[in-house]
Design a protein around this motif. Sequence first.
Motif, PDB file in Angstrom:
ATOM      1  N   UNK A 109       1.424  -1.083   0.100  1.00 52.59           N
ATOM      2  CA  UNK A 109      -0.120  -0.229   0.206  1.00 52.59           C
ATOM      3  C   UNK A 109       0.676   1.104  -0.295  1.00 52.59           C
ATOM      4  N   UNK A 110       1.924   1.225   0.493  1.00 50.25           N
ATOM      5  CA  UNK A 110       2.916   2.492   1.039  1.00 50.25           C
ATOM      6  C   UNK A 110       3.803   2.479  -0.019  1.00 50.25           C
ATOM      7  N   UNK A 111       3.895   1.411  -1.125  1.00 48.78           N
ATOM      8  CA  UNK A 111       4.512   1.367  -2.627  1.00 48.78           C
ATOM      9  C   UNK A 111       3.904   1.959  -3.601  1.00 48.78           C
ATOM     10  N   UNK A 112       2.168   1.686  -3.418  1.00 51.23           N
ATOM     11  CA  UNK A 112       1.523   2.198  -3.960  1.00 51.23           C
ATOM     12  C   UNK A 112       0.964   3.928  -4.415  1.00 51.23           C
ATOM     13  N   UNK A 113       1.199   3.740  -3.083  1.00 50.13           N
ATOM     14  CA  UNK A 113       0.631   5.780  -2.654  1.00 50.13           C
ATOM     15  C   UNK A 113       1.906   5.836  -3.159  1.00 50.13           C
ATOM     16  N   UNK A 114       3.314   5.762  -2.461  1.00 52.72           N
ATOM     17  CA  UNK A 114       4.471   6.050  -3.257  1.00 52.72           C
ATOM     18  C   UNK A 114       5.021   6.706  -4.689  1.00 52.72           C
ATOM     19  N   UNK A 118       4.691  10.451  -7.021  1.00 53.83           N
ATOM     20  CA  UNK A 118       5.971  10.317  -7.539  1.00 53.83           C
ATOM     21  C   UNK A 118       5.408  10.969  -8.738  1.00 53.83           C
ATOM     22  N   UNK A 119       4.002   9.720  -9.387  1.00 55.68           N
ATOM     23  CA  UNK A 119       2.962  10.481 -10.212  1.00 55.68           C
ATOM     24  C   UNK A 119       2.793  12.044 -10.373  1.00 55.68           C
ATOM     25  N   UNK A 120       2.291  12.247  -9.764  1.00 54.56           N
ATOM     26  CA  UNK A 120       1.650  13.209  -9.299  1.00 54.56           C
ATOM     27  C   UNK A 120       2.410  14.844  -9.242  1.00 54.56           C
TER      28      UNK A 120
END
Length: 129
Positions: A109-114, A118-120
């Motif tokens: 979940x943290x990796x997905x949020x990171x 990053x994309x944003x």
Amino acid sequence: MARTSHDIERIFKLQKQIHVLSSWLLQKLDGQATELADKEQRILLALSNGDLARHDLFIARAADRLKSILAELGELTEARDKVQTEYIRQRMMLKVMEQRLAKMRGDEQRKAEDRELTDLLEHHLRRSA
């Protein structure tokens, strides 16, 4: 080799099934122990009855059966102890696996949020440049 939460979840489900099987086996062994204890009690009651106490053949057979029941109870107790040990081990493994799965899901979940962050940020930087 890194495992995904899906792999850990599959292992966790298998461990749960083994845990349930151990529980059923313990219940079965407890039932057998109760049956043997009942048989033992019936024989002891028959032996203590004054009318039957005079019949040597009955007493000899009852004593043999009582010895047999005691031997079965000993084997049953040993088997139950082994199953109980495995049951406890499985329960501890389930807890460990559950914690590992929760940690792995949190990490994913943290990796997905990171990645989203990053994309944003990259998108925002591209727009402002």
